[in-house]
Motif scaffolding. Sequence first.
Motif, PDB file in Angstrom:
ATOM      1  N   THR A   7      14.853  20.112  -7.718  1.00  9.25           N
ATOM      2  CA  THR A   7      14.025  21.533  -8.307  1.00  9.25           C
ATOM      3  C   THR A   7      13.008  21.670  -6.902  1.00  9.25           C
ATOM      4  OG1 THR A   7      12.640  22.364  -9.649  1.00  9.25           O
ATOM      5  CG2 THR A   7      12.335  19.955  -9.269  1.00  9.25           C
ATOM      6  N   HIS A   9      10.518  23.672  -7.993  1.00 11.93           N
ATOM      7  CA  HIS A   9       9.141  23.999  -8.583  1.00 11.93           C
ATOM      8  C   HIS A   9       7.964  23.271  -8.005  1.00 11.93           C
ATOM      9  CE1 HIS A   9       6.484  24.027 -12.391  1.00 11.93           C
ATOM     10  NE2 HIS A   9       6.480  22.898 -11.971  1.00 11.93           N
ATOM     11  N   LEU A 117      12.434  26.471 -14.683  1.00 11.10           N
ATOM     12  CA  LEU A 117      12.598  25.876 -13.023  1.00 11.10           C
ATOM     13  C   LEU A 117      13.706  26.353 -12.179  1.00 11.10           C
ATOM     14  CD1 LEU A 117      11.719  22.203 -14.343  1.00 11.10           C
ATOM     15  CD2 LEU A 117      10.245  24.006 -13.879  1.00 11.10           C
ATOM     16  N   LEU A 119      16.401  25.164 -10.229  1.00 12.16           N
ATOM     17  CA  LEU A 119      17.267  24.108 -10.335  1.00 12.16           C
ATOM     18  C   LEU A 119      18.784  24.136  -9.603  1.00 12.16           C
ATOM     19  CD1 LEU A 119      16.850  23.170 -14.173  1.00 12.16           C
ATOM     20  CD2 LEU A 119      15.822  21.987 -12.303  1.00 12.16           C
TER      21      LEU A 119
END
Length: 479
Positions: A7, A9, A117, A119
């Motif tokens: 990720t 994020h 998120l 991903l």
Amino acid sequence: MLLTITTTHQPATDLGYLLHKNPARLQTLEVAAGQAHIFYPEATAERCTVALLLDVDPIGLVRNHRGPAGEGFALEQYVNDRPYVASSFFSAALSKAFNTAMNGTCKDRPELPEQLLPLEATVAVIPATSAEQLGSLFSPLGYTVETEAHPLDPTVPEWGNSRYYTLRLRHTGLRLRDMLSHLYVLIPVLDRGDKHYWVNREEAEKLLRRGGEWLPQHPAREFITRRYLRFAEYVNPTLERLLAGDEAATDDLPIPAEAEADTTAGPLSLPEAAAGPAERLSLHDLRLDRVAEEISRLGAKRVLDLGCGEGKLVRRLLKAAHIEHILALDVSWRELERAQQRLHVAEMPPRQRERLTLTQGSVLYHDPRLAGYDAAAVVEVIEHLDESRLTAFEQVVFARARPGAVLVTTPNADYNQRYETLSAGEYRHEDHRFEWTRAQFAEWAAGVAGRHGYRVRIEPLGPEVAEVGAPSQLAVFEQ
């Protein structure tokens, strides 16, 4: 087997909280197939990647009976792709390693499980009939799907590609628990019929729990459910529960047994031109019903079921009062145990029990127990033998045992072009050693009949289509 999830994020290290796994240390879990290792190749505020590496112990699987039996093919129990290729073993490890995340629980950051998120996931090696099949499973869930095919042998390019792919999935905004659930369900679906654990009602509940939010809307929901659960006794009730209240559910045509029970990795459904709306039997049931009907027509009192599997034909034959004895033979002891359970042999009345003998054996070796029978059924067996061993099969059944009649069924290769997910030259089941056209089957049958004093007739099994015939074919040999 290797899976990585990445990720970007911010901060990316929130992934550690979601997974309940500290990025600073390696963790190892004991699982049924071996050991699962969890580690982070990268863990910065900008980018974080977690890796799940399953180290399968193939020797332990055989010694502890945790994997497929493989009786009769002893070398295959030890030399196979299980340590490397994502399978239901990997799904089990995924559930144990990331159970907290899959359940949407995060004690330290309770708001994180609901966040969408960016991903990325990579499965190092996964089996599939084609890149298109992988796309048909993952694209409807919102993923950008990339695949990398792997050649059978890089040094022999003319052999072409294998059935193995590296799979990369990208999603711009998804809950982590959803990605884990997608992988948990869909990896076993690609097992090509080699599911590595006992399927029961508990597995149906797992599918409903992990797929209940997204599977009812998936265009391949029926194929996924059938491949995940394998057996109609669990598939049909589970589909009904998944589709309850779904007005878009369609009354699809039946799926041939090769896709429904234990074979190809593609969603094989009978084409619309092949069957009418009332055609509800699976191809496998149709075969068994026709063979049982023919045995009754012949008036056979003593019957062989060679390659009996879990006893589906035996169940039909036991209902015929005129049949005095059935000898059901299979090379796999595990299949015989399953037949005993499914036929409830232990609970049979004594007179019924005396009508049945379940025994282990091979159609490739002379067995004096096979002599003296009125009819022998060989349903979807010969294509699992090497063509070079068919001479041995012929000697065992037609020259030595010599039943009054022999009924042989096998797929019709002419019909394979009707299955959109089968590539040219590909078989319906990974264990098929060959599949014959109608002409090839007729030539073989005529030769066997002529050499051993039988007459033979061949008939189609299943709905016929112009130019390619029916999906399966039956040869009835009579002395």
